[in-house]
Design an enzyme around this catalytic site. Structure first.
Site, PDB file in Angstrom:
ATOM      1  N   GLU A  89       0.821  -1.215   0.000  1.00 11.70           N
ATOM      2  CA  GLU A  89       0.000   0.000   0.000  1.00 11.70           C
ATOM      3  C   GLU A  89       0.858   1.269   0.000  1.00 11.70           C
ATOM      4  O   GLU A  89       0.708   2.131   0.849  1.00 11.70           O
ATOM      5  CB  GLU A  89      -0.949   0.010   1.200  1.00 11.70           C
ATOM      6  N   ASP A  90       1.765   1.346  -0.950  1.00 16.66           N
ATOM      7  CA  ASP A  90       2.544   2.570  -1.159  1.00 16.66           C
ATOM      8  C   ASP A  90       3.588   2.859  -0.094  1.00 16.66           C
ATOM      9  O   ASP A  90       4.145   3.956  -0.076  1.00 16.66           O
ATOM     10  CB  ASP A  90       1.637   3.795  -1.282  1.00 16.66           C
TER      11      ASP A  90
END
Lengths: 378, 600
Positions: free
Chosen positions: B217-218
């Site tokens: 998630e980044d």
């Protein structure tokens, strides 16, 4: 033998389910098997019932709300001929639930009676429905400032297509615009403004007004589109005027609908409006590829229609009907509600959710439902 | 016949709109009509719109006639020799500004070789359609527009050196990056805008791979070794300010070490860093609740009678102290005068910020992320040549966002770092990918930028080859140290008795309307009540009149102010906010009567 068993369950199961079982029952099912089937169905039926204290309204709101966040805010534009531009997505859902009086894209689906619903006839019928304005049959509007005259050149071919003549065109015009003197030329109509204070601007405004003058067709229907549905052709329209359309003899009155809920309610009644709300919501949800159980939509549609008139989910609609002052005050314009309540001495029984949350009391739902009943010792 | 509108007002008609428009434009180029006039012919509605109002966005283009640009080599030579400038070109009618409407009538060529006889204008340069920050994104013609927007938005939040004289400034919320570097992969705009003299990022070795799920998630993984060597280290500056305000009656604030007798005296420990003048000394190490500037104020509400009484005539403590969770070193102290002539003390606190889990970083392609894990150098994956990445970027951030420019920069950065040169990544005119690949090959690496890597913990060779190279990374001004917050118990608001709001006030996290709804729809009524118990109170209620009664704990008795003490008084547990609302209704002249009933 089996009939007796079915009779036994008539009290316990809805007729629709019993009929469905009967229809799907194998030929040689004996009594014992039928009983077993009914027992299983009954158990499943009882299981699917709601528990007491289930918070159905809020669950519906959440079920639609959560899915709504997935929905794109876009209004889809269908380019080409096959479909019409209709407001879809979130804006449309808001429009329906707010029960807006004027919707952004009113639309009708006109079903036609037998000979007219074929390919060769449908186009002509569609054109009869369409509202024709002066600008649709005119080639040019010329403004003559010196004589205070507007000369309208008419396209005769277009006039012919609509079964109109120049003579009855000028008649309808002079009826619609009383302040004008209408004269008829060979291929044009001359309108003279009979006003001494007339200037360029008023003449210019008049020209714009003339352009929009109604000539033939059904008022409000700005666009028509014949579309194939199954084996027949129907007419889709932009703009809605259900009452006028249903008056036409060649229209199938049973299937023709509009997406304007108020119009449905006015012409077909509140039950039809209830169905329309559900259908219109489903249409948007399906187009977005979302899955929302129809029962959520039904409960919303029911609450919007119970009173016999359509009530939006707004402070003027459904919320205004709440019995609790505190609940109404907690949702927009609290001053209005508190003032009104204080004038008549309203009583809040604290029967619902918000009131109890405000007081920090247990909400009478779910685990808050059961209470201890004990006799007081005298 | 076409209608003509001047600034949205109908002014008349013209016989030949095309010709009319053209003649207006010619007059404008000659200078007979103002340069700010734009004219547009709408062929559909057959209308001519003339605009010279303010507030239109306009952009410059080179005028083209008969397929030839009016800008000639002679002009360029003159420009180079500084004999003419841009506004001369505009005045000569060689270049002109079009607004959004007139642009609809123009046919604009990107390059000179694309010109045909139909073209009306030539772009000054293709990057002229990008803004200043957008043109700082390398290879941006290889990424979706939305990502370039995001990329330029995050670049503005990068830490760097915002002003050369930051050391003598007293700005709020300042971040200075310790060792900024010029980007290896740059664009023409880096040179033109002087970006290279005040860069805001660092060139790091980036590997695109997953690492134990800590870059989901980044998130990004950073190398502890790089951090220790000074990667993304920055200093945070925050000024505190105290002024000796004057009050009515000749009373003033006083900046000094507060006296022990003062109202609201903190503790001796809190004042220990103050010098005799009441101000902290430079280079003092401060922590939470340490006083920075000692200050006292005159007592509030001073009335005539109080002046002689001893009790109320004490001064109030109003010192400036380090906020909850704040720490740092006193950097700079100034003593000046405010505009009104009051004594003004400004103290700047400095705090070194070493990258930690939760700090936000970004590349220039809208690929921002938060540090998910800091891995010791020995545990980082390494290539066969021993290169250890400074940063591990998740491959899952790429497919849906389609930032090919991110990959190209990585490749170009690798070439630049290995050959010791800067690589041009200017939008539409960058060095071609093919050439970069060939150069990488000639440097002894795989032309596609992947390398065999080994697990840093086990030493095992990885099954897949890893795409690794050099990129420009920026540390953004959002750092956890400024945002981290938690609370179990804490301060409450005076009015509502509910927990305070916000980090600065050590507030609670609100269980809001929608969160409440989730409890309700689960039927968790009891839990819901418990959550909202933060302001519960027990109030005595008179059963006769339904209003709040009074309980006197000292006399151990309760009575109703309206009905006296001969009535039944019950104690009811309600939210304090509700009690407050009923009081406010009473103030409005509304009688809210509580009707009590046994619950069970």
């Amino acid at each position: 033998m089996t009939d007796e068993i079915f009779k036994e369950y008539e009290e316990k199961l809805p007729k629709l389910i019993i009929d469905e079982i009967k229809a799907n029952l194998p030929e040689k099912a004996d009594a014992a098997k039928v009983r077993k089937i009914l027992e299983a169905v009954h158990a499943e039926y009882e299981k699917s019932k709601l528990d007491a204290g289930e918070c159905v309204g809020l669950l519906s709101a959440q079920s639609i709300g959560e899915q709504g966040t997935q929905a794109t805010l876009d209004t889809f534009h269908f380019s080409g001929v096959s479909e019409m531009n209709v407001t879809m997505g979130l804006p449309r859902i808001i429009e329906i639930l707010d029960a807006r009086k004027t919707i952004s894209t009113p639309m009708m689906e006109i079903y036609l009676n037998a000979p007219y619903n074929q390919k060769e006839n449908v186009k002509k019928q569609a054109l009869l429905v369409k509202e024709i304005k002066l600008k649709d049959v005119a080639t040019e509007f010329l403004v003559n400032i010196a004589d205070m005259i507007i000369k309208v050149d008419i396209d005769e071919q277009k006039l012919k297509d609509l079964d109109l003549t120049l003579a009855n065109l000028s008649k309808t015009l002079s009826k619609a615009m009383k302040s004008l003197k209408i004269k008829q030329d060979t291929v044009s109509i001359i309108a003279k403004l009979e006003d001494k204070d007339a200037n360029l601007n008023s003449l210019y405004k008049l020209k714009e007004k003339l352009k929009e003058t109604h000539i033939s067709g059904i008022k409000g229907v700005t666009q028509v589109l014949p579309v194939k549905r199954g084996s027949e052709y129907i007419v889709l329209t932009a703009g809605s005027n259900l009452k006028a359309v249903l008056a036409l003899e060649w229209v199938d009155k049973e299937r023709t609908t509009s997406n304007d809920i108020y119009e449905i309610a006015a012409t077909l009644g509140i039950e039809a409006a209830r169905e329309t709300i559900i259908d219109e919501l489903l249409k948007v949800i399906k187009a977005q590829g979302l899955k929302i159980d129809i029962r959520h939509l039904m409960i919303i549609s029911d609450t919007m229609c119970v009173s016999g008139a359509i009530k939006g989910i707004t402070r003027y609609g459904v919320v205004n009907e709440k019995s609790s002052v505190l609940a109404r005050a907690s949702f927009e314009t609290p001053i209005k509600h508190i003032m009104r309540a204080s004038l008549v001495g309203e009583e809040d029984k604290l029967h619902s959710v918000i009131e109890n949350v405000m007081l920090n009391q247990v909400v009478p739902l779910g685990t808050g439902m059961p209470v201890l009943k004990a006799k007081k010792k005298e | 016949m076409a209608d003509v509108y001047l600034n949205n007002k109908f002014v008349g008609t013209v016989e030949n709109p095309q010709e009319f428009r053209q003649s207006l434009i010619e007059e404008r180029r000659k200078g007979a009509i103002d340069k700010n006039m734009n004219v547009y012919h709408n062929a559909d509605s057959n209308e001519v719109w003339i605009e010279n109002s303010k507030g239109r966005v306009r952009r410059p283009l080179i005028v083209v006639k008969y397929g030839q640009p009016l800008l000639t080599d002679k002009h360029i030579q003159q420009l180079q020799k500084n004999e003419i400038n841009w506004s001369d070109l505009v005045n000569q009618g060689v270049a002109e500004y079009l607004d959004a409407m007139e642009e609809e009538n123009a046919l604009v060529a990107f390059y000179e070789h694309e010109l045909t006889k139909d073209h009306t204008h030539l772009e000054v340069s293709p990057i002229a359609m990008l803004g200043l920050i957008s043109s700082l994104v390398p290879f941006s013609n290889h990424a979706p527009a939305a990502r370039i927007n995001a990329g330029s938005k995050t670049q503005k939040q990068a830490q760097g050196i915002y002003a050369a004289n930051y050391a003598v400034r007293m700005d709020m919320d300042v971040n200075i990056l310790h060792t900024p570097q010029k980007p290896i992969v740059n664009t023409i705009m880096h040179e033109l805008s002087d970006y290279n003299n005040h860069p805001a990022g660092q060139n790091v070795v980036v590997a695109i791979m997953s690492y134990k799920g800590y870059n989901m998630e980044d998130a990004i993984i950073i190398n502890k070794g790089s951090v220790d060597r000074g990667f993304a280290r920055s200093t945070y500056y925050r000024p505190s300010l105290a002024e000796e305000l004057r009050y009515a009656g000749g009373l003033t604030d006083e900046i000094s070490v507060p006296d022990k007798e003062i109202k609201g005296y903190r503790s001796e420990k809190d004042y220990r860093l103050l010098e005799a003048d009441g101000i902290i000394y430079p280079e003092a190490q401060i922590a939470e609740s340490d006083v920075i500037i000692g200050k006292t104020s005159p007592p509030r509400f001073l009335s005539g009678a109080d002046e002689y009484s001893l009790t109320s005539n004490v001064r109030r403590e109003s010192s400036l102290a380090a906020a909850h969770g704040e720490q740092g070193i006193i950097d700079f102290v100034t003593v000046t005068e405010s505009e009104e002539g009051n004594k003004l003390v400004q103290v700047r606190v400095r705090d070194q910020r070493i990258p930690e889990i939760g700090d936000k970083f970004t590349s220039r392609h809208g690929q921002k992320g938060v540090v998910g894990l800091i891995v010791s150098e020995s545990d980082m994956p390494f290539t066969s040549s021993g290169i250890v990445p400074d940063l591990i970027f998740s491959p899952h951030s790429l497919p849906t966002r389609m930032t090919i420019s991110h990959l190209l920069e990585l490749l170009a950065g690798k070439v630049g770092a290995l050959s010791g040169r800067y690589v041009d990544g200017t939008t539409f005119s960058s060095e071609p990918e093919e050439k970069l690949r060939q150069e990488l090959l000639s440097l002894g690496f795989r032309e596609n930028g992947v390398e065999t890597m080994y697990n840093g913990e086990t030493g095992e060779q990885m099954e897949a080859r890893i795409f690794i190279g050099d990129m420009y990374y920026m540390k953004l001004k959002h750092m956890v140290a400024n945002k981290i917050h938690s609370r179990a118990r804490g301060p409450i608001q005076l009015l509502t008795r509910q927990p305070t709001e916000g980090r600065a006030k050590e507030g609670g996290l609100r269980l809001g309307e929608m969160e409440k709804d989730t409890f309700v729809s689960h039927g968790a009524s009891m839990l819901l009540k418990e959550r909202f118990d933060s302001d519960k109170t027990l109030v005595p209620v008179c059963e006769n009149c339904g209003m709040f009664a009074i309980h006197n704990e000292y006399k151990k008795k309760s009575y109703c102010p309206m009905c006296g003490d001969n009535v039944e008084i019950s104690y009811v547990e309600i939210a304090y906010a509700f009690k407050l609302m009923l009081d406010e209704l009473k103030a409005l002249g509304i009688y809210p009567k509580l009707m009590l009933r046994t619950k069970y």
